[in-house]
Scaffold this motif. Structure first.
Motif, PDB file in Angstrom:
ATOM      1  N   TRP A 186       4.579  -4.948  -4.143  1.00 29.10           N
ATOM      2  CA  TRP A 186       4.836  -4.503  -2.781  1.00 29.10           C
ATOM      3  C   TRP A 186       6.303  -4.145  -2.602  1.00 29.10           C
ATOM      4  O   TRP A 186       7.153  -4.552  -3.370  1.00 29.10           O
TER       5      TRP A 186
ATOM      6  N   GLU B 205       4.632   2.117  -9.795  1.00 26.29           N
ATOM      7  CA  GLU B 205       3.683   1.871  -8.722  1.00 26.29           C
ATOM      8  C   GLU B 205       3.261   3.208  -8.134  1.00 26.29           C
ATOM      9  O   GLU B 205       4.073   4.125  -8.014  1.00 26.29           O
TER      10      GLU B 205
ATOM     11  N   PHE C 289       0.782  -1.885  -3.092  1.00 25.99           N
ATOM     12  CA  PHE C 289       0.320  -0.905  -4.062  1.00 25.99           C
ATOM     13  C   PHE C 289      -0.936  -1.381  -4.771  1.00 25.99           C
ATOM     14  O   PHE C 289      -0.958  -2.478  -5.314  1.00 25.99           O
ATOM     15  N   GLU C 290      -1.967  -0.535  -4.776  1.00 25.84           N
ATOM     16  CA  GLU C 290      -3.171  -0.860  -5.536  1.00 25.84           C
ATOM     17  C   GLU C 290      -2.914  -0.698  -7.022  1.00 25.84           C
ATOM     18  O   GLU C 290      -3.337  -1.509  -7.824  1.00 25.84           O
ATOM     19  N   TYR C 291      -2.212   0.386  -7.392  1.00 26.07           N
ATOM     20  CA  TYR C 291      -1.882   0.579  -8.798  1.00 26.07           C
ATOM     21  C   TYR C 291      -0.467   0.084  -9.057  1.00 26.07           C
ATOM     22  O   TYR C 291       0.466   0.428  -8.340  1.00 26.07           O
TER      23      TYR C 291
ATOM     24  N   ASP D   3       0.387   4.963  -5.074  1.00 20.09           N
ATOM     25  CA  ASP D   3      -0.556   4.723  -3.997  1.00 20.09           C
ATOM     26  C   ASP D   3      -0.633   5.986  -3.157  1.00 20.09           C
ATOM     27  O   ASP D   3      -0.185   7.044  -3.579  1.00 20.09           O
ATOM     28  N   GLU D   4      -1.131   5.858  -1.962  1.00 24.08           N
ATOM     29  CA  GLU D   4      -1.107   6.975  -1.038  1.00 24.08           C
ATOM     30  C   GLU D   4       0.346   7.284  -0.685  1.00 24.08           C
ATOM     31  O   GLU D   4       1.232   6.464  -0.850  1.00 24.08           O
TER      32      GLU D   4
ATOM     33  N   ASP E  68       4.606   9.346  -3.488  1.00 28.46           N
ATOM     34  CA  ASP E  68       3.366   8.603  -3.711  1.00 28.46           C
ATOM     35  C   ASP E  68       3.467   7.718  -4.942  1.00 28.46           C
ATOM     36  O   ASP E  68       2.495   7.122  -5.366  1.00 28.46           O
ATOM     37  N   GLN E  69       4.675   7.625  -5.527  1.00 32.01           N
ATOM     38  CA  GLN E  69       4.852   6.745  -6.676  1.00 32.01           C
ATOM     39  C   GLN E  69       6.314   6.369  -6.857  1.00 32.01           C
ATOM     40  O   GLN E  69       7.206   7.075  -6.400  1.00 32.01           O
TER      41      GLN E  69
ATOM     42  N   LEU F 124      -5.559  -3.901  -5.670  1.00 31.43           N
ATOM     43  CA  LEU F 124      -4.517  -4.676  -5.006  1.00 31.43           C
ATOM     44  C   LEU F 124      -4.602  -6.155  -5.374  1.00 31.43           C
ATOM     45  O   LEU F 124      -5.617  -6.802  -5.162  1.00 31.43           O
TER      46      LEU F 124
END
Length: 136
Positions: free
Chosen positions: A33, A64, A43-45, A66-67, A82-83, A26
């Protein structure tokens, strides 16, 4: 969707076509975001690439992941995913400098054609519509 802090190792913003930046943590190096009107998802990725650039217009592809999260679509339907993958055309308007110490734009890119709004830290393009800049 917003992506901030896109580092580009190019001498000028006029030469961003082809750059690609990926983040697996992140905010490092990009901060991606999404705000859906009620919640903000960070989003971390994140991956952003400039596919094409013509003058002040650039075509970006964003990915992007994430979870799993849910987004309310304009017609009220819920989207759970999730993306996100999207292609966006955006016009370059200037550069924000988010720095804790006073530094000059010239340390990072060619400052020609920019005017600084000292209150906001935003370097806005002066007049890109002139024949010299528009290619006409």
């Amino acid at each position: 969707m917003t992506v901030e802090g896109i580092p580009a190792n190019v001498p000028s913003w006029r030469e961003i076509e082809g750059i690609a930046v990926e983040s697996t943590e992140l905010g490092e190096p990009i901060y991606a975001w999404l705000y859906d009107g009620g919640c903000t998802f960070e989003f971390e990725y994140g991956r952003i690439q400039v596919l094409r650039q013509v003058g002040t217009m650039a075509r970006f592809v964003l990915a992007e992941a994430d979870e799993s999260f849910s987004v309310t679509l304009p017609h009220g339907e819920m989207l759970e995913t999730d993306q996100i993958h999207t292609t966006v055309d955006a016009e370059f308007e200037g550069i924000f400098m988010h720095l804790t110490e006073h530094r000059e734009l010239a340390e990072f890119t060619d400052p020609a054609g920019f005017m600084l709004d000292a209150d906001s830290g935003f370097y806005r393009l002066a007049d890109w519509s002139t024949p010299e800049h528009s290619g006409h």
